[in-house]
Every structure is written in C-alpha cells, then in structure tokens.
Design an enzyme around this catalytic site. Structure first.
Site, PDB file in Angstrom:
ATOM      1  N   CYS A 121      -9.636  -3.944  -0.901  1.00 15.89           N
ATOM      2  CA  CYS A 121      -9.103  -2.606  -1.145  1.00 15.89           C
ATOM      3  C   CYS A 121      -7.892  -2.413  -0.232  1.00 15.89           C
ATOM      4  O   CYS A 121      -8.052  -2.326   0.992  1.00 15.89           O
ATOM      5  CB  CYS A 121     -10.170  -1.552  -0.862  1.00 15.89           C
ATOM      6  SG  CYS A 121      -9.571   0.122  -1.147  1.00 15.89           S
ATOM      7  N   CYS A 175      -3.100   2.859  -5.783  1.00 15.13           N
ATOM      8  CA  CYS A 175      -3.975   1.731  -5.476  1.00 15.13           C
ATOM      9  C   CYS A 175      -3.113   0.677  -4.787  1.00 15.13           C
ATOM     10  O   CYS A 175      -2.082   0.276  -5.343  1.00 15.13           O
ATOM     11  CB  CYS A 175      -4.563   1.189  -6.783  1.00 15.13           C
ATOM     12  SG  CYS A 175      -5.418  -0.364  -6.626  1.00 15.13           S
TER      13      CYS A 175
END
Ligand SMILES: N[C@H](CCC[C@H](N)C(=O)O)C(=O)O
Length: 268
Positions: free
Chosen positions: A206, A73
């Site tokens: 993101c 991530c």
C-alpha cells in the site's frame, strides 16, 4: 466488451481502463465484479484514465475493490503513470494527473516510477484508542486516511482482525481509515503490513500506507529521508520526504515498480 490492462505496483493489483472518451460508465457493482477474484478479473482496485479538467495531462480516478471511489492510490499512481506514459509517442518520462487528493506527477526512472505525492495533513499521534495487542496508534492523511501502529512481531500479527478493528473504529467514522502495522528493520528501514479500506483485507503493498508509516518512523526515531519500506509482497520501496518541523512534511515521494501483466477484454 470492456478492454482493460492488468497491472500491479509491488503486488497491489489493478484493472486499468482508458476512459479518455468518457464512453465507459461502470456502476459500483460492475467495478466490484471486475475486481472479484473468482467472478471477474480480480484486483485490489480499478484505475480509470479520464481527460484532465485543470491543465494536467490526465485525470486519475481510483476505485477500491468494493467499487467505491477513493481519493487516490499510491501504488495505483505508479501504475497509472507507467500506463499513461505509453499513451504518448515517444513514451513520456513525466506525466501529471489530477486526483481528488490533488495533482500528482509520475516520473519513469528505469524500471521504477517515482510519484510526487500531495502534502500529508491531519497528522495526529497517540490517538485515544486502546486495542488489545497494539501500542500507540497514529494517524495521517497521505492522500487517503492511514492509521499506523508499531508492533513487535509483524509476521505473527493477525492483520485482518487488528486491521478491521482500527478500520471500523468509531474514532475514524464515518469514512473509516486504512490500517498499517510497522516494525523497524534498521535506522532507515521499516517493514509494514496493511489492511486496506475498501478491499477489507490485507494487500501485498500500500503506497500511501508506506508513506504514512515512513513519516512516523522519522518522527519517532529521527530517521532521515529516504526510508526503505519492505512490504508483504516481498518488494522494498523508497519513501522520500522533507521535514518542515512541527510534524509537517512536503516533497513526499514514493518510488517503486509498476508492472504490466496482461491485457484483455471482458463482458460487463
Ligand atoms: N493501495 C493504495 C491505497 C488505497 C487506499 C484505499 N484503500 C482507500 O483509502 O480507501 C495505495 O497504494 O496507496
């Protein structure tokens, strides 16, 4: 009781746990409960610090809000870097950590953290997917899978409807993909909105999606590194990259904030 730290990277938020002694063993259901915004702490995902196995400073394990483990991530990596830098005294400026997507490094630069990302792969443009309201859809794995579509009116787009249509499309079966929608703001500046796999909704930012979208902006317009990316939460982050030709890239970097919000403990 489980002690945790709540952090966010540009609004993409996480529960962070220190599991260097490997004493914490959370089930998928327990992680989902921790991430639940009504019955738990509330987060897009959970970051776990574990002992390194291959010579890095730490191991970074990432779990989506549904409790499933993902390869890594990007926003989480910045938070992981800021969190683990504080575990050393004096605070380290650079930390390295092993992920499923490879070994990454985080460098603390003022109020920001810069992640040296793993090299992108499986880049594929103009996929054989036709969805209403969307033009060409492209794909690249920037540590996790990302589809990117350029749209004209980003604020008006139904990100959940269009994002879910891409995320669950047969073309990406069986693992699915994250879905990004981008529009150009200027020659080296884009805005994106992201539907995230495993959150099953739009997130405020993101990091790996920003990297994917910036690379396609370079391919489609020739924009030079670094490219600025505006995200839904209001932040602007910076993506650096080195084009190698033939749509291959190295030295991809993600630079942006990593904020500590609070610490707490919770019954699990
Ligand atoms: N928010 C993350 C992406 C998480 C990816 C995860 N949703 C998945 O691929 O399953 C980021 O900042 O890169």
């Amino acid at each position: 009781m489980l002690n945790f730290t709540k952090m966010n990277g540009a609004g993409n938020d996480f529960v962070v746990i220190d599991n260097r002694d490997l004493s914490i063993n959370l089930s998928k259901e327990q992680i989902a409960q921790l991430c639940d915004r009504h019955r738990g702490v509330g987060a897009d995902g959970l970051l776990a610090v574990e002992p390194a196995e291959n010579g890095a400073d730490y191991k970074f394990r990432y779990y989506n809000a549904d409790g499933g483990e993902a390869e890594m991530c990007g926003n989480g990596a910045r938070c992981f870097g800021a969190y683990t830098a504080r575990l050393s005294s004096p605070t380290k400026e650079i930390v390295t950590f092993e992920t499923i997507a490879g070994t990454l490094s985080a460098e603390l630069i003022g109020d920001n953290v810069r992640i040296a990302m793993s090299d992108p792969f499986d880049l594929d443009m103009n996929l054989p997917i036709a969805l209403p309201d969307l033009g060409n859809i492209h794909f690249v794995n920037t540590g996790v899978p990302h589809a990117v579509a350029y749209v004209k009116d980003l604020p008006a787009l139904d990100v959940v409807k269009n994002g879910a249509a891409i995320r669950y499309h047969d073309h990406f079966a069986p693992n699915g993909t994250n879905a990004n929608f981008a529009c150009a703001i200027g020659p080296d500046h884009i805005a994106i909105r992201t539907y995230e796999r495993g959150v099953e909704g739009e997130t405020l930012a993101c990091g790996t999606g920003m990297c994917a979208s910036a690379l396609f902006h370079h391919i489609l317009t020739g924009a030079a590194s670094p490219i600025k990316v505006d995200v839904a939460g209001g932040d602007t982050l910076e993506i650096g990259f080195e084009p190698l030709g033939d749509n291959k890239f190295s030295n991809v970097t993600l630079t942006g904030p990593a904020d500590f919000v609070f610490t707490g403990s919770i019954e699990v």
